[in-house]
Design a protein around this motif. Structure first.
Motif, PDB file in Angstrom:
ATOM      1  N   LEU A   1       0.820  -1.207   0.000  1.00 20.95           N
ATOM      2  CA  LEU A   1       0.000   0.000   0.000  1.00 20.95           C
ATOM      3  C   LEU A   1       0.859   1.264   0.000  1.00 20.95           C
ATOM      4  N   ILE A   2       2.026   1.226   0.649  1.00 22.34           N
ATOM      5  CA  ILE A   2       2.915   2.392   0.598  1.00 22.34           C
ATOM      6  C   ILE A   2       3.392   2.594  -0.836  1.00 22.34           C
TER       7      ILE A   2
ATOM      8  N   ALA B   1       7.756   6.652  -3.919  1.00 23.95           N
ATOM      9  CA  ALA B   1       6.892   5.658  -3.287  1.00 23.95           C
ATOM     10  C   ALA B   1       7.596   4.309  -3.216  1.00 23.95           C
TER      11      ALA B   1
ATOM     12  N   ALA C   1       8.464   2.368   0.207  1.00 21.92           N
ATOM     13  CA  ALA C   1       7.928   1.032   0.445  1.00 21.92           C
ATOM     14  C   ALA C   1       9.057   0.066   0.782  1.00 21.92           C
TER      15      ALA C   1
ATOM     16  N   ALA D   1       1.993   6.827   0.709  1.00 21.35           N
ATOM     17  CA  ALA D   1       0.798   6.011   0.466  1.00 21.35           C
ATOM     18  C   ALA D   1      -0.409   6.932   0.324  1.00 21.35           C
TER      19      ALA D   1
END
Lengths: 770, 119
Positions: free
Chosen positions: A146-147, A156, A160, A238
């Motif tokens: 989701l991150i 991102a 993550a 996220a």
């Protein structure tokens, strides 16, 4: 039974979300929110039983060989957490439907969110340490996904990766810690570990400290304690619903939850008290300080979350009944206001098009409902009466003053709270009442968000206000949660708004005043903090350096090992084989065993000489044709050896296959231009080949000294006719006793045949085309 | 006899390894065939050799009359011979196609055909 159903529902809902999103993107959020909302109602309906002390539980064996059980248990603490998880979940699904409505992969987003919710519920419901760990990893992994949801953005992906590296490494430590704990306690059941004699075994045992450190490594990474906190601000890449749900209200509390769950077992020692209080205090103050220095709405909130997590850990470190009560109340307070503020950040981002706090101002006129919710949440964060946050803060101060930490700890907490007050004013108040609007788009185009987006923050903020006015409403639930951690004494919780004129009230007022002053003088303070670049120091540096180091190491060893040179690969393989053989021979055996060389008949000697001579010729000649002839001779010599020693089947097969091999070679290489390469001189390849060949001979000489094993041969000889009705024993073995081997052989041959055919066909096609 | 054969097998392995280490793909294929021979003979001798009858049961009897040769390694080798041949056929065609496509049978030169990122 229904408890396991509640646990499994979210996993079942994950695939359902794919279908719902296909039917209607617009309503998907609202429809899917019904799942967590239904679960919340179910959990709420269990509350009376749990408060009476009748705890629903199930315990089924799962993998008994590993001691893994599917054991769930719903006590006060689990119930509180489950209500937070499902309640926040419902709001977040509702919100995400609008927030991400136009985004691609919306269904995937829902599916991961459901998976996370299932994992998170599993953590708080599990009564088996290994089941808890599995769910723990489910949340780690879904958080990673989701991150990195906007996976086309470098930032991102980096965030993550960082979150995964830190939390998954902590998870590995936790696994080792839990297994050790299970070994010492003699059970993996979390509730049975708390039996007095088992607690005695764990605390008095020599392995207490390693267990404690490993469990702390797992929980501190998950709950973003200094120095492992660096992943949480990065996680703000996220989508906002994820930040509100995973990285404020629920997942980051998993570490705190596990510490609370294990505190009756591991807590109460000097190591526990010092480590938790120390790390918690440092995290609380530095988190708030970092929060103050940031201008990005979500990052500010993330650092403020770090600070609160530090406060919760600090309280668990104190471990008194009051501290446990304060921890439970403050955890609930934080989930309410921080969830609201994150959702507000999303609304501001969505409507005003920016998350930079200095760029927005006076938004209350444009976003009246959101603004009011933000204000109420911020007041709760600051701990202003009569909000719920005030009740929580009073309890924290009281617990600090009464606990072993005393005034120094209370003052540290006050420092953290003062910084937090200033941060709350910057995030929840100033964008709406003061300043001017300087974002990219004209102020007139900013409109209030749709109701599904303001419903969440408004509801959470209202709850914060209502619970402040009537804290008794939650008293039984919070008391039961505290009792699950700190026993009956902690269960006697009395929540009230007015505690009288106490030192805690003084500290509360002082921190409000200090925070207000800090906010008024924020410009120089902000500049100073930003100039320091606090977030780049210490742990951040360490993380970057170790990541770089790891990459460099990978590059270096790949260059050496994956050189792309076939010869180097073979040389490494052969050297390894030779090295291991030499080691074994040197360690376990000495010289070849003495004894007569054994008799050899003249015709056998002649065949051996022929074979070796042909092999030498095949290797040394420069002519391909000569090599082929020599190769044929080696094969025929081998066939003769088979014939001499009772294996006519082998001899016949060998002759046929050898003939085919030579024909195949001749077919392929007749048109092959064999250019002499600039070969390395022979002396560089020969020693390695000679060494490994020699070592193999040496080993075989030892083998020859071992008396032959005849039992298997006897078995086949006596069973061949009665059981398989075949006279040729070798044949019977191939097609009967070991028929599956033969099936495998046929498969290999067929596969290779298909490969040969395809390669020839593509070759012919290319030739036609050119 | 086993001792002489042990030395001969070592020699065959040496020849096979040496071929593998050279640069030409033709030599590589030769090396694989030699390794196949060496391994089969290794299987054959490792449980002792007997100048004995083949493991066949005479007509009408229940079991072979001793001494007879061990049937198990023979079954293994029979499988191994066939599989080696399958492997070799694929290898030879692959070498042939590679030579057609790239124009060399030099393993070092084949390495140069890789794109930079994979080298």
């Amino acid at each position: 039974m229904s408890l396991s159903l509640a646990f499994l529902t979210s996993f079942a809902a994950a695939p359902l979300s794919l279908l719902i999103t296909r039917l209607s993107r617009r309503w998907s959020g609202g429809v899917l929110a019904a799942v967590p909302a239904g679960l919340m109602l179910w959990f709420a309906s269990r509350a009376p039983a749990v408060l009476r002390g009748e705890l629903p539980a199930i315990d089924m064996p799962w993998v008994p060989e590993l001691g893994l059980a599917f054991a769930l248990r719903l006590d006060g603490l689990s119930l509180l957490m489950a209500l937070l998880i499902t309640g926040m979940g419902a709001l977040v699904f509702l919100y995400a439907g609008r927030y991400l409505g136009q985004r691609r992969h919306l269904s995937r987003f829902y599916a991961w969110l459901f998976l996370f919710m299932g994992g998170m519920l599993g953590i708080v419901l599990a009564d088996d340490a290994l089941l808890l760990f599995i769910c723990w990893e489910v949340t780690t992994f879904s958080s990673f996904i989701l991150i990195g949801f906007e996976h086309k953005e470098e930032e991102a992906r980096e965030a993550a990766q960082r979150a995964l590296l830190i939390t998954a490494l902590g998870g590995q430590a936790l696994l080792v810690g839990l297994v050790l704990l299970g070994d010492v306690a003699g059970t993996l059941s979390l509730s049975r570990m708390l039996e007095p004699e088992r607690v005695e075994q764990v605390r008095g045992g020599s392995r207490y400290l390693p267990i404690l450190l490993l469990v702390l490594a797992g929980t501190f990474t998950k709950s973003a304690q200094v120095p492992f906190h660096t992943w949480l601000p990065g996680a703000m890449t996220a989508p906002t619903p994820v930040s509100a749900y995973l990285h404020a209200a629920t997942m980051v509390k998993a570490g705190v939850y596990l510490l609370a769950r294990l505190s009756p077992l591991l807590g109460g020692t000097a190591a526990w008290e010092w480590l938790l209080t120390g790390v918690g205090a440092v995290t609380m103050v530095s988190g708030a300080l970092l929060a103050l220095g940031h201008t990005d709405f979500k990052r500010l909130l993330a650092y403020a979350t770090v600070s609160v997590l530090g406060a919760l850990v600090l309280l668990l470190g104190q471990g008194t009944a009051h501290a446990v009560q304060a921890m439970v109340v403050f955890l609930t307070v934080h989930a309410l206001y921080k969830g609201a503020l994150f959702l507000v950040a999303g609304v501001v981002d969505h409507e005003a098009g920016t998350r930079e706090l200095p760029e927005v101002g006076g938004l209350l006129r444009r976003l009246p409902i959101t603004g009011a919710a933000a204000g109420a949440a911020a007041l709760s964060m600051m701990g202003v009466p009569p909000l719920f946050g005030f009740v929580g803060k009073e309890l924290v101060y009281e617990a600090c003053l009464e606990g072993p930490g005393g005034w120094p700890l209370a003052l540290t907490a006050a420092l953290g709270f003062s910084l937090m007050v200033a941060a709350a004013l910057r995030a929840g108040v100033r964008p709406f009442v003061g300043g001017s609007f300087r974002a990219g788009k004209p102020e007139a185009q900013v409109h209030e968000a749709p109701s599904s987006m303001w419903a969440g923050p408004a509801l959470l903020a209202t709850a914060g206000l209502a619970l402040g006015l009537a804290p008794k409403a939650l008293q039984p639930l919070l008391g039961a949660a505290a009792a699950a951690i700190g026993g009956a004494e902690a269960g006697h919780l009395e929540l009230k708004l007015w505690h009288g004129l106490t030192p805690a009230l003084g500290l509360s007022a002082a921190s409000l005043a200090a925070g207000g002053a800090l906010f008024a003088a924020r410009a120089p303070v902000l500049r100073g903090l930003q100039a320091l670049h606090l977030e780049r120091w210490g742990p951040e540096r360490l993380y970057q350096a170790s990541l770089e180091g790891l990459k460099r190491l990978a590059h270096a060893q790949t260059r050496v090992l994956q050189s792309g040179s076939l010869r180097r690969y073979l040389a490494v393989t052969l050297s390894t084989l030779g090295g291991l053989l030499a080691l074994t021979l040197a360690l376990r055996l000495r010289a070849p065993p003495p004894g007569p060389p054994g008799e050899i008949l003249l015709h056998e000697a002649a065949v051996l000489v022929l074979m070796l001579g042909a092999a030498v010729l095949a290797v040394t000649t420069r002519s391909v044709l000569t090599s082929l002839m020599a190769l044929g001779a080696v094969g025929l010599a081998e066939a003769l050896l088979y014939a001499f020693f009772g294996a006519p089947d082998l001899a016949m097969t060998q002759v046929v296959v050898q003939t085919l091999t030579v024909i195949l070679f001749a077919l392929i290489f007749s048109r092959f231009p064999v250019e002499p390469h600039e070969e390395r001189p022979r002396w560089r390849d020969a020693p390695l080949a000679l060494a490994v060949g020699g070592l193999l001979s040496w080993a075989l000489l030892h083998v020859a000294a071992v008396p032959p094993h005849t039992r298997i041969a006897q078995f086949y000889a006596t069973h061949s006719v009665p059981e398989a009705h075949g006279l040729n024993i070798v044949n019977v073995i191939l097609v009967d006793f070991r028929a599956f081997d033969t099936l495998g052989e046929v498969t290999v041959l067929a596969t290779s045949g298909v490969g040969v055919y395809l390669l020839f066909r593509t070759g012919a096609r290319q030739r036609r085309r050119t | 006899m086993e001792r002489y054969l042990a030395l001969s097998i070592g020699a065959l392995f040496t020849a096979g390894f040496y071929c593998l280490l050279r640069r030409s793909t033709v030599r590589l294929a030769l090396g694989i065939v030699l390794l196949g021979h060496a391994t089969n003979l290794l299987l054959f001798t490792v449980n002792g050799l007997q100048r004995a009858r083949p493991p066949l049961v005479p007509e009408g009897a229940e079991a072979p009359t001793p001494p007879f040769a061990d049937p198990l390694p023979q079954a293994f080798i029979l499988t191994a011979i066939v599989i080696t041949f399958g492997l070799l056929a694929l290898l030879l065609v692959l070498v042939h196609r590679t030579e057609q496509a790239v124009g060399t049978d030099d393993t070092q030169a084949l390495r140069a055909e890789l794109p930079d990122s994979e080298r």
